[in-house]
Motif scaffolding. Structure first.
Motif, mmCIF file in Angstrom:
data_model
loop_
_atom_site.group_PDB
_atom_site.id
_atom_site.type_symbol
_atom_site.label_atom_id
_atom_site.label_comp_id
_atom_site.label_asym_id
_atom_site.label_seq_id
_atom_site.Cartn_x
_atom_site.Cartn_y
_atom_site.Cartn_z
ATOM 1 N N LEU A 157 0.372 -1.766 -0.227
ATOM 2 C CA LEU A 157 -0.219 -0.443 -0.067
ATOM 3 C C LEU A 157 0.915 1.460 0.018
ATOM 4 C CD1 LEU A 157 -2.932 -1.104 2.685
ATOM 5 C CD2 LEU A 157 -2.823 -0.702 0.291
ATOM 6 N N ALA A 158 2.196 1.733 0.561
ATOM 7 C CA ALA A 158 2.820 2.463 0.491
ATOM 8 C C ALA A 158 3.694 2.507 -0.360
ATOM 9 C CB ALA A 158 4.334 2.375 1.987
ATOM 10 N N ARG A 159 3.981 1.743 -1.657
ATOM 11 C CA ARG A 159 4.405 1.630 -3.356
ATOM 12 C C ARG A 159 3.179 2.238 -3.440
ATOM 13 N NH1 ARG A 159 3.755 -1.656 -7.089
ATOM 14 N NH2 ARG A 159 2.766 -2.988 -6.118
ATOM 15 N N LEU A 160 2.080 1.421 -2.889
ATOM 16 C CA LEU A 160 1.125 2.025 -4.741
ATOM 17 C C LEU A 160 0.675 3.458 -4.154
ATOM 18 C CD1 LEU A 160 -0.853 -1.005 -4.575
ATOM 19 C CD2 LEU A 160 -0.106 -0.077 -6.653
ATOM 20 N N ARG A 192 15.654 0.018 -7.160
ATOM 21 C CA ARG A 192 16.296 0.703 -5.946
ATOM 22 C C ARG A 192 16.503 -0.210 -4.415
ATOM 23 N NH1 ARG A 192 11.890 6.200 -5.080
ATOM 24 N NH2 ARG A 192 12.428 6.715 -7.152
ATOM 25 N N ALA A 193 16.215 -1.456 -4.681
ATOM 26 C CA ALA A 193 16.433 -2.212 -3.444
ATOM 27 C C ALA A 193 17.593 -3.556 -3.516
ATOM 28 C CB ALA A 193 15.095 -3.017 -3.406
ATOM 29 N N GLY A 194 18.300 -3.204 -5.380
ATOM 30 C CA GLY A 194 18.665 -4.240 -5.517
ATOM 31 C C GLY A 194 18.099 -5.349 -5.669
ATOM 32 N N ILE A 195 16.893 -6.055 -5.651
ATOM 33 C CA ILE A 195 16.053 -6.924 -5.913
ATOM 34 C C ILE A 195 15.879 -7.489 -7.082
ATOM 35 C CG2 ILE A 195 16.137 -7.159 -3.040
ATOM 36 C CD1 ILE A 195 13.299 -6.157 -3.526
ATOM 37 N N GLY A 213 11.233 5.618 0.405
ATOM 38 C CA GLY A 213 11.965 7.178 1.192
ATOM 39 C C GLY A 213 11.647 7.067 2.483
ATOM 40 N N GLY A 214 13.150 6.219 3.185
ATOM 41 C CA GLY A 214 13.514 6.285 4.290
ATOM 42 C C GLY A 214 12.309 5.562 4.974
ATOM 43 N N MET A 215 11.738 4.882 5.079
ATOM 44 C CA MET A 215 10.292 4.008 5.889
ATOM 45 C C MET A 215 11.540 3.125 6.445
ATOM 46 S SD MET A 215 6.667 4.025 3.275
ATOM 47 C CE MET A 215 6.482 3.613 5.364
#
Length: 102
Positions: free
Chosen positions: A25-28, A40-43, A71-73
Motif C-alpha cells: 500500500l505504501a508503494r501504491l 532501487r532495493a537491488g532485488i 523513501g527512508g521508511m
C-alpha cells in the motif's frame, strides 16, 4: 534451487502478511511501479512480490532495503522491541534491593 520451508506460528505469519500488505500500500500510495522499487532495493521484481505477500523466506535485510527504497521508511525498524515491557518487568523482579539497618 529449492525454496526454503519456514515454519512460523500462525500469529507471526499474520503479522508478516499484514506488514507485506502495508508495504504494498505504501508503494501504491507513492505511485511507484514494482520494477522501480525493486531496482532501487537491488532485488528482483519477484522478490518484491514475495515481500508484499509477507513471505517468511525473505531475509529481513530485503524488507529493510524495500522500506528504504520507498523513501527512508527503514528507520521505522528502530521501533521494533523498543519498549520491552515484559523484559523490563522480568529484569526488575531480579534486581537486588539493598536494605538499610534500622
Amino acid at each position: 534451487m529449492a525454496k526454503k520451508s519456514v515454519t512460523l506460528m500462525p500469529g507471526t505469519q499474520e503479522i508478516l502478511s499484514t506488514m507485506g500488505e502495508q508495504i504494498k500500500l505504501a508503494r501504491l500510495r507513492r505511485n511507484l511501479p514494482a520494477e522501480l522499487v525493486a531496482e532501487r532495493a537491488g532485488i528482483s521484481r519477484g522478490t518484491l512480490w514475495s515481500v508484499e505477500k509477507g513471505s517468511p523466506s525473505v531475509a529481513m535485510g530485503i524488507y529493510a532495503a524495500v522500506l528504504s527504497a520507498l523513501g527512508g521508511m527503514d528507520s521505522d525498524l528502530l521501533l521494533i522491541a523498543k519498549d520491552d515491557v515484559l523484559g523490563r518487568t522480568m529484569q526488575d523482579l531480579n534486581l537486588k534491593v539493598r536494605r538499610r539497618a534500622k
